[in-house]
Design a protein around this motif. Sequence first.
Motif, PDB file in Angstrom:
ATOM      1  N   ARG A 111      89.395 -80.429 -56.895  1.00  0.00           N
ATOM      2  CA  ARG A 111      88.294 -80.184 -56.069  1.00  0.00           C
ATOM      3  C   ARG A 111      87.159 -81.539 -57.243  1.00  0.00           C
ATOM      4  O   ARG A 111      87.046 -81.992 -55.819  1.00  0.00           O
ATOM      5  CB  ARG A 111      87.615 -79.195 -55.529  1.00  0.00           C
ATOM      6  N   ALA A 112      86.669 -81.025 -57.657  1.00  0.00           N
ATOM      7  CA  ALA A 112      85.729 -81.867 -58.992  1.00  0.00           C
ATOM      8  C   ALA A 112      86.413 -83.541 -58.846  1.00  0.00           C
ATOM      9  O   ALA A 112      85.808 -84.366 -58.824  1.00  0.00           O
ATOM     10  CB  ALA A 112      85.304 -81.123 -60.014  1.00  0.00           C
ATOM     11  N   VAL A 113      87.940 -83.343 -59.017  1.00  0.00           N
ATOM     12  CA  VAL A 113      87.794 -84.856 -59.233  1.00  0.00           C
ATOM     13  C   VAL A 113      88.412 -85.789 -57.332  1.00  0.00           C
ATOM     14  O   VAL A 113      87.842 -87.141 -57.471  1.00  0.00           O
ATOM     15  CB  VAL A 113      89.671 -85.036 -59.861  1.00  0.00           C
ATOM     16  N   VAL A 114      88.723 -84.801 -56.543  1.00  0.00           N
ATOM     17  CA  VAL A 114      88.472 -85.474 -55.550  1.00  0.00           C
ATOM     18  C   VAL A 114      87.684 -85.419 -55.067  1.00  0.00           C
ATOM     19  O   VAL A 114      87.332 -86.533 -54.174  1.00  0.00           O
ATOM     20  CB  VAL A 114      90.333 -84.164 -54.434  1.00  0.00           C
ATOM     21  N   GLY A 115      86.576 -84.780 -55.265  1.00  0.00           N
ATOM     22  CA  GLY A 115      85.206 -84.291 -54.392  1.00  0.00           C
ATOM     23  C   GLY A 115      84.911 -85.986 -55.294  1.00  0.00           C
ATOM     24  O   GLY A 115      83.883 -87.039 -54.557  1.00  0.00           O
ATOM     25  N   GLY A 116      85.092 -86.301 -56.416  1.00  0.00           N
ATOM     26  CA  GLY A 116      83.845 -86.980 -57.404  1.00  0.00           C
ATOM     27  C   GLY A 116      84.248 -88.373 -56.760  1.00  0.00           C
ATOM     28  O   GLY A 116      83.430 -89.570 -57.061  1.00  0.00           O
ATOM     29  N   THR A 117      86.207 -88.622 -57.120  1.00  0.00           N
ATOM     30  CA  THR A 117      86.268 -90.061 -56.539  1.00  0.00           C
ATOM     31  C   THR A 117      85.365 -90.583 -55.370  1.00  0.00           C
ATOM     32  O   THR A 117      85.407 -91.921 -54.010  1.00  0.00           O
ATOM     33  CB  THR A 117      87.999 -89.847 -55.989  1.00  0.00           C
ATOM     34  N   MET A 118      86.087 -89.033 -53.788  1.00  0.00           N
ATOM     35  CA  MET A 118      84.600 -89.074 -52.594  1.00  0.00           C
ATOM     36  C   MET A 118      83.663 -89.688 -52.946  1.00  0.00           C
ATOM     37  O   MET A 118      83.307 -90.784 -51.649  1.00  0.00           O
ATOM     38  CB  MET A 118      85.681 -88.264 -51.809  1.00  0.00           C
ATOM     39  N   MET A 119      83.115 -90.016 -53.259  1.00  0.00           N
ATOM     40  CA  MET A 119      81.871 -89.729 -53.824  1.00  0.00           C
ATOM     41  C   MET A 119      81.225 -91.092 -54.327  1.00  0.00           C
ATOM     42  O   MET A 119      80.506 -92.157 -53.293  1.00  0.00           O
ATOM     43  CB  MET A 119      80.775 -88.558 -54.628  1.00  0.00           C
ATOM     44  N   GLY A 120      82.242 -91.795 -54.631  1.00  0.00           N
ATOM     45  CA  GLY A 120      81.920 -93.067 -55.336  1.00  0.00           C
ATOM     46  C   GLY A 120      82.005 -94.309 -54.004  1.00  0.00           C
ATOM     47  O   GLY A 120      82.019 -94.770 -53.703  1.00  0.00           O
ATOM     48  N   VAL A 121      83.757 -93.751 -53.508  1.00  0.00           N
ATOM     49  CA  VAL A 121      83.644 -94.525 -52.423  1.00  0.00           C
ATOM     50  C   VAL A 121      82.582 -94.953 -50.869  1.00  0.00           C
ATOM     51  O   VAL A 121      82.619 -94.997 -50.873  1.00  0.00           O
ATOM     52  CB  VAL A 121      85.181 -94.374 -51.914  1.00  0.00           C
ATOM     53  N   GLY A 122      82.325 -93.116 -51.086  1.00  0.00           N
ATOM     54  CA  GLY A 122      81.235 -93.261 -49.726  1.00  0.00           C
ATOM     55  C   GLY A 122      80.112 -93.889 -50.407  1.00  0.00           C
ATOM     56  O   GLY A 122      79.910 -94.521 -49.474  1.00  0.00           O
ATOM     57  N   ALA A 123      80.077 -93.738 -51.039  1.00  0.00           N
ATOM     58  CA  ALA A 123      77.922 -94.259 -51.684  1.00  0.00           C
ATOM     59  C   ALA A 123      78.022 -95.625 -51.274  1.00  0.00           C
ATOM     60  O   ALA A 123      77.560 -96.436 -50.969  1.00  0.00           O
ATOM     61  CB  ALA A 123      77.508 -93.589 -52.753  1.00  0.00           C
ATOM     62  N   SER A 124      79.680 -95.909 -52.388  1.00  0.00           N
ATOM     63  CA  SER A 124      79.706 -97.692 -52.074  1.00  0.00           C
ATOM     64  C   SER A 124      79.556 -98.294 -51.058  1.00  0.00           C
ATOM     65  O   SER A 124      78.628 -98.927 -50.458  1.00  0.00           O
ATOM     66  CB  SER A 124      81.011 -98.009 -53.218  1.00  0.00           C
ATOM     67  N   LEU A 125      80.572 -97.743 -49.996  1.00  0.00           N
ATOM     68  CA  LEU A 125      80.569 -97.985 -48.389  1.00  0.00           C
ATOM     69  C   LEU A 125      78.812 -98.102 -47.891  1.00  0.00           C
ATOM     70  O   LEU A 125      79.153 -99.091 -47.714  1.00  0.00           O
ATOM     71  CB  LEU A 125      81.419 -97.511 -47.980  1.00  0.00           C
ATOM     72  N   ALA A 126      78.522 -96.975 -48.186  1.00  0.00           N
ATOM     73  CA  ALA A 126      77.192 -96.259 -46.869  1.00  0.00           C
ATOM     74  C   ALA A 126      75.773 -97.416 -47.455  1.00  0.00           C
ATOM     75  O   ALA A 126      75.087 -97.147 -47.250  1.00  0.00           O
ATOM     76  CB  ALA A 126      76.908 -95.015 -47.322  1.00  0.00           C
ATOM     77  N   GLY A 127      76.014 -98.034 -48.745  1.00  0.00           N
ATOM     78  CA  GLY A 127      75.100 -98.538 -49.920  1.00  0.00           C
ATOM     79  C   GLY A 127      73.906 -97.668 -50.478  1.00  0.00           C
ATOM     80  O   GLY A 127      72.625 -98.189 -50.556  1.00  0.00           O
ATOM     81  N   GLY A 128      74.818 -96.564 -50.593  1.00  0.00           N
ATOM     82  CA  GLY A 128      73.413 -95.688 -51.333  1.00  0.00           C
ATOM     83  C   GLY A 128      73.995 -93.655 -50.970  1.00  0.00           C
ATOM     84  O   GLY A 128      74.748 -93.696 -50.197  1.00  0.00           O
ATOM     85  N   CYS A 129      73.690 -93.087 -51.724  1.00  0.00           N
ATOM     86  CA  CYS A 129      74.475 -91.840 -51.731  1.00  0.00           C
ATOM     87  C   CYS A 129      72.960 -90.527 -50.912  1.00  0.00           C
ATOM     88  O   CYS A 129      72.368 -91.513 -50.388  1.00  0.00           O
ATOM     89  CB  CYS A 129      73.739 -91.310 -52.904  1.00  0.00           C
ATOM     90  N   THR A 130      72.653 -89.246 -51.293  1.00  0.00           N
ATOM     91  CA  THR A 130      72.003 -88.999 -50.555  1.00  0.00           C
ATOM     92  C   THR A 130      70.199 -89.170 -51.539  1.00  0.00           C
ATOM     93  O   THR A 130      69.160 -88.678 -51.298  1.00  0.00           O
ATOM     94  CB  THR A 130      71.440 -87.649 -50.986  1.00  0.00           C
TER      95      THR A 130
END
Length: 486
Positions: free
Chosen positions: A277-296
């Motif tokens: 889950r950490a592998v998948v979740g970390g990958t999704m975090m990177g993709v999502g934050a890059s698209l959204a322009g930032g994280c939380t």
Amino acid sequence: MILTGLAVGIALGIVMQRGRFCVTGMLRDIFLQRSWRTFVGLLIVIAVHAVGLAALTSTGVITPTYNNFAPMAVIVGGFIFGFGIILSGGCASGTWYRSGEGLVGSWIALATYAISTAAMKDGALTGFTDVMFSWETELTTLPAMFGVSVWWFVIPFAALTAYLVRRFMILEAQRPKIARLGNQPAWKRPLHVYTAGALIGLIGVIAWPLSAAAGRNSGLGITTPTSHTLQYATTGDESYLNWGVMLVLGILVGSFIAAKATGEFRVRVADATTSVRAVVGGTMMGVGASLAGGCTVGNGMVQTSLFSFQGWIALLFIAIGVGVAAKIFLKPASVAKREAATTETYSTEESLAHATPTSAEDRVLPLNTQDTQDTQGTGTAATPAPLGGVKVATSLVSLKPAVSEKLRDLGSGYYALDSLGAVCPFPLIEAKDVMKTLQSGDHLVIDFDCTQATDAIPQWCATDGHEVTDFKETGEASWQITVKKG
């Protein structure tokens, strides 16, 4: 000047670790606990940030720039990021500071987060990034759209936040006092989430001019600095060694210092499921934050305080992603159990079919007074003969609710739940699940090593009317809490 980033990061890491400050948990609680209490902590960060940044901008100390709102990238990216942080067990900043507590699962998520972020920004996935940003609007911030000063948004938002803080603090004062670890000095006690929120907001205000002085016109941020950290480590290119990199490394150092000093650091190896889950979740975090322009942090704390469209819409879809993933993945382990009222009756066959007892005597009660007499008429209950390890009644019987198979019967109404190795929020999820199977007055002894659970479990007890009869450290980053069901 970039060393000021390290100092800010250390301060941020200490506060986040001591405050158990996790935006993932705040959003998750809205869906799983139906509680907005911790989310108000995020609103405090935004409010303090908003007041400070508005003041710095009005006086000309900083000159923020604003991105045009790209709907497709922000909406899709926000959802992917929100989904991913549930799988990885924490948001971007949460992953950094939990890595400092020794959680190997967070180390894994951090690595894949850095790799996917670098791929999205400068690597093989830049083409995908460009496509997602192809639809861009003229919208930047709410004040700009309405043609008014940012203070028209800052003051009402700060007032609303102050009202919510007062409301939840009053509710907190009216409920039973939250149990704390016994014999612990004040400096080792966790910060209240609202105190942590105010401090993080203040750190964010200080961070912007310090970052700008180092040539980086921005405040707190995690995603791009994480990418730059990886790129510097792999290429040695000193252009990547900047204020942001010092910031995220400082979070790691600050968290480690705080955790080590308070006995909350220990290397905790993740099991196979958590690691995947950490592998998948970390990958999704990177993709999502890059698209959204930032994280939380970049969106959820900084851009929201600037009242940008990107910040608030990204936060909304991060929350939606968290809600969807929480419903899918955050469930107690499945075991055979039966939720029956104590007045329900079953035939002998039904009793055998449902029996999952730890101690059969605790499950089988006579239905009528005649069954309570022994053959000698002494008035004591007769003991049915065992069959396959389960005692069999010769007539209809009334059963207590079946105690969960997850528990170990310690005798005298005490049951043990082993949550060692379980990451947040699973110690709380499992405790709530098995508590349903116990009788009022029974005791649940929970062993756990999840730092966040030191606050989450006592909060649940106070809210749901259970009594904490004992709460103690059992070792480095290990705790035991005994809860009496109310």
